[in-house]
Design an enzyme around this catalytic site. Structure first.
Site, PDB file in Angstrom:
ATOM      1  N   ARG A 166     -21.795  70.603  -6.610  1.00 53.14           N
ATOM      2  CA  ARG A 166     -22.192  70.463  -8.092  1.00 53.14           C
ATOM      3  C   ARG A 166     -22.461  71.767  -8.593  1.00 53.14           C
ATOM      4  O   ARG A 166     -22.977  72.450  -8.139  1.00 53.14           O
ATOM      5  CB  ARG A 166     -23.170  69.322  -8.161  1.00 53.14           C
ATOM      6  CG  ARG A 166     -23.112  67.971  -7.570  1.00 53.14           C
ATOM      7  CD  ARG A 166     -21.970  67.065  -8.750  1.00 53.14           C
ATOM      8  NE  ARG A 166     -21.893  65.751  -8.178  1.00 53.14           N
ATOM      9  CZ  ARG A 166     -21.083  65.303  -7.589  1.00 53.14           C
ATOM     10  NH1 ARG A 166     -20.053  66.159  -6.757  1.00 53.14           N
ATOM     11  NH2 ARG A 166     -21.002  64.218  -7.241  1.00 53.14           N
ATOM     12  N   GLU A 193     -19.353  69.749 -17.438  1.00 48.57           N
ATOM     13  CA  GLU A 193     -17.844  69.566 -17.217  1.00 48.57           C
ATOM     14  C   GLU A 193     -17.073  68.921 -18.239  1.00 48.57           C
ATOM     15  O   GLU A 193     -17.623  67.572 -18.573  1.00 48.57           O
ATOM     16  CB  GLU A 193     -17.818  68.920 -15.943  1.00 48.57           C
ATOM     17  CG  GLU A 193     -18.140  69.723 -14.534  1.00 48.57           C
ATOM     18  CD  GLU A 193     -17.973  68.895 -13.438  1.00 48.57           C
ATOM     19  OE1 GLU A 193     -18.050  69.562 -12.047  1.00 48.57           O
ATOM     20  OE2 GLU A 193     -17.640  67.787 -13.363  1.00 48.57           O
ATOM     21  N   HIS A 231     -12.939  69.717 -11.233  1.00 48.99           N
ATOM     22  CA  HIS A 231     -13.550  68.703 -10.494  1.00 48.99           C
ATOM     23  C   HIS A 231     -12.174  67.862  -9.865  1.00 48.99           C
ATOM     24  O   HIS A 231     -12.354  66.854  -9.990  1.00 48.99           O
ATOM     25  CB  HIS A 231     -14.641  68.094 -11.124  1.00 48.99           C
ATOM     26  CG  HIS A 231     -15.647  67.420  -9.897  1.00 48.99           C
ATOM     27  ND1 HIS A 231     -16.924  67.291 -10.383  1.00 48.99           N
ATOM     28  CD2 HIS A 231     -15.601  66.901  -8.970  1.00 48.99           C
ATOM     29  CE1 HIS A 231     -17.618  66.619  -9.525  1.00 48.99           C
ATOM     30  NE2 HIS A 231     -16.849  66.548  -8.384  1.00 48.99           N
TER      31      HIS A 231
END
Length: 330
Positions: free
Chosen positions: A243, A272, A291
């Site tokens: 993360r 993000e 991601h």
């Protein structure tokens, strides 16, 4: 009959945050799915019918305002392994369980980790840009990369994903170090020829590549900051697939700008996506992917199947295979 199926809330089918049609079809085999937009059109009519909330890419967010519209909710099922976006105690207080989908995401995430490591080490993206540039007449010497085979890999977090990364790294004859809250058994270590580092500092000092594969908790937030980055080799690369909040991004920018470390390869950032003027986006020694650790068709299908399995168990009052339960601190 569709009328007999349990109602389940999803973000949308298709669209930016929605399910691919083939994945939505898996849900429709077992549930009467309703999209978030439909719920909001008539929450009084639809809300009480919904017993399952399926979260895909964090959507729809399990926030109090939404949960308050779902008095019959029995379970919140999140696709993926991370649970830092879920207030488990609050959801439990409403009488609903929480489940995730561990295990099925490990291979694809480990694969991407090695892809990031290799792409950064061998300047693959830079090479691609030069190869396709219409102005390219010769190959510059600046494309010299660093050796992966035989180098030292330090893995922070040796859970299932970390272990899968170690398995793949063994094929590159890498020397594998790892730091974890608890040491793995001797058989696990020997299988991948990994050495345990009780001290994170030792791992950082010795590694050519440092991979972060921890869960985001209060203990791991800001785990790698100015001090930790200063301990790394100036030739080292940081790879983060956990993360974004695990790394102090301001400290990372400074380390990359100053040459304190060689490079960073990130599948996660915070937020993000990053703001378009964020300094990380302009650094030549940074590789960022959005991601996509679990973004393969096979993994997505397995995630949705696991989501269905958890939801059906909760609705039927059976033990939920991947229920997230609060861990008491030792």
């Amino acid at each position: 009959m569709a009328e007999e199926k349990t109602w389940a809330l999803v973000s949308e089918v298709g669209g930016e945050h929605g399910y691919l049609e083939e994945l939505a079809d898996i849900l429709k085999q077992h549930f009467r799915i309703i999209c978030y937009r439909e719920l909001l059109e008539d929450p009084v009519l639809h809300g009480p019918k919904i017993q399952v909330l399926f979260m895909w890419k964090y959507c729809p967010a399990a926030e109090p305002l939404l949960l308050g519209l779902l008095p019959s909710l029995k379970v919140v099922v999140s696709g993926g392994v991370g649970i830092d976006h879920l207030d488990v105690p609050f959801i439990n207080s409403l009488g609903a369980k929480v489940a995730n989908t561990p295990g099925v995401v490990s291979d694809s995430t480990a694969d991407l980790t090695m892809g990031l490591l290799l792409a950064s080490a061998r300047k693959i993206l830079d090479g691609h840009q030069i190869a396709i540039d219409p102005k390219t007449m010769h190959i510059p010497q600046s494309l010299m990369g660093v050796e992966v085979t035989g180098s030292t890999l330090g893995i922070i977090g040796m859970g299932e994903i970390g272990y899968k990364i170690a398995q793949r790294s063994k094929g590159f004859e890498m020397k594998i170090l790892y730091h974890n809250r608890t040491r793995r058994n001797v058989e696990d270590e020997q299988a991948v020829r990994a050495s345990y580092c009780e001290s994170l500092d030792d791992l950082l000092r010795k590694s050519h590549f440092v991979v972060i594969a921890v869960k985001l908790t209060s203990d791991t937030t800001g785990l790698v900051g100015h001090r930790e980055l200063s301990l790394m080799k100036p030739t080292a690369t940081l790879v983060n697939i956990s993360r974004g909040q695990v790394v102090d991004q301001d400290a990372l920018v400074k380390a990359l700008q100053s040459g304190s470390i060689r490079a960073a390869a990130l599948d996660v950032t915070h937020p993000e996506p990053l703001p378009r003027d964020h300094p990380l986006l302009g650094l030549p020694n940074v590789l960022i992917t959005p991601h996509i650790g679990i973004s393969t068709y096979n993994t997505a299908r397995r995630i949705v199947e696991k989501m269905v399995e958890n939801a059906l168990a909760a609705v039927k009052g059976l033990p939920v295979p991947n229920e997230v339960k609060l861990q008491l601190h030792n």
